[in-house]
Design a protein around this motif. Structure first.
Motif, PDB file in Angstrom:
ATOM      1  N   PHE A 101       1.003  -1.498   0.143  1.00 59.43           N
ATOM      2  CA  PHE A 101       0.046   0.245  -0.121  1.00 59.43           C
ATOM      3  C   PHE A 101       0.706   0.886  -0.064  1.00 59.43           C
ATOM      4  CE2 PHE A 101      -2.388  -3.289   1.808  1.00 59.43           C
ATOM      5  CZ  PHE A 101      -3.808  -3.392   0.889  1.00 59.43           C
ATOM      6  N   GLN A 102       0.867   2.180  -0.868  1.00 61.29           N
ATOM      7  CA  GLN A 102       1.638   2.896  -1.534  1.00 61.29           C
ATOM      8  C   GLN A 102       0.909   5.034  -1.236  1.00 61.29           C
ATOM      9  OE1 GLN A 102       3.497   2.812  -4.993  1.00 61.29           O
ATOM     10  NE2 GLN A 102       4.806   1.498  -3.933  1.00 61.29           N
TER      11      GLN A 102
ATOM     12  N   ASN B 288       3.937   8.334  -4.203  1.00 58.86           N
ATOM     13  CA  ASN B 288       5.209   7.750  -2.863  1.00 58.86           C
ATOM     14  C   ASN B 288       5.704   6.540  -3.602  1.00 58.86           C
ATOM     15  OD1 ASN B 288       6.716   7.624  -0.858  1.00 58.86           O
ATOM     16  ND2 ASN B 288       5.586   8.068   0.319  1.00 58.86           N
ATOM     17  N   GLN B 289       7.132   6.717  -3.770  1.00 59.42           N
ATOM     18  CA  GLN B 289       7.899   5.245  -4.110  1.00 59.42           C
ATOM     19  C   GLN B 289       7.843   4.717  -2.935  1.00 59.42           C
ATOM     20  OE1 GLN B 289       8.327   4.842  -7.151  1.00 59.42           O
ATOM     21  NE2 GLN B 289       7.073   6.913  -7.729  1.00 59.42           N
ATOM     22  N   VAL B 290       7.656   4.603  -2.004  1.00 54.53           N
ATOM     23  CA  VAL B 290       7.759   4.007  -0.349  1.00 54.53           C
ATOM     24  C   VAL B 290       7.101   3.689   0.040  1.00 54.53           C
ATOM     25  CG1 VAL B 290       9.477   3.385   1.929  1.00 54.53           C
ATOM     26  CG2 VAL B 290      10.039   4.954   0.509  1.00 54.53           C
ATOM     27  N   PRO B 291       6.570   1.898   0.246  1.00 52.99           N
ATOM     28  CA  PRO B 291       5.312   1.647   0.669  1.00 52.99           C
ATOM     29  C   PRO B 291       4.918   2.128   2.052  1.00 52.99           C
ATOM     30  CG  PRO B 291       6.329  -0.525  -0.331  1.00 52.99           C
ATOM     31  CD  PRO B 291       7.540   0.821   0.075  1.00 52.99           C
TER      32      PRO B 291
END
Length: 58
Positions: free
Chosen positions: A31-32, A36-39
């Protein structure tokens, strides 16, 4: 896919149960936040849930 272990104690008209459910997701979702690239959250490989209950028959 899931597994369940439980133990039961019986008496005349009631039952007490406790145990553990194990869940193994076939597909792990991430889930992001949009852009944003970081979950923010990722489902675990194995998840579990403890349970306890009581039943009375009338």
């Amino acid at each position: 896919m899931w597994a369940r272990a439980a133990s039961c104690v019986w008496s005349v008209r009631s039952r007490i149960e406790s145990g553990l459910n194990l869940y193994i997701p076939l597909t792990q979702y991430r889930f992001q936040l949009q852009g944003n690239q970081v979950p923010v959250f990722e489902q675990p490989v194995v998840a579990g849930a403890l349970f306890r209950g009581a039943e009375v028959a009338f």
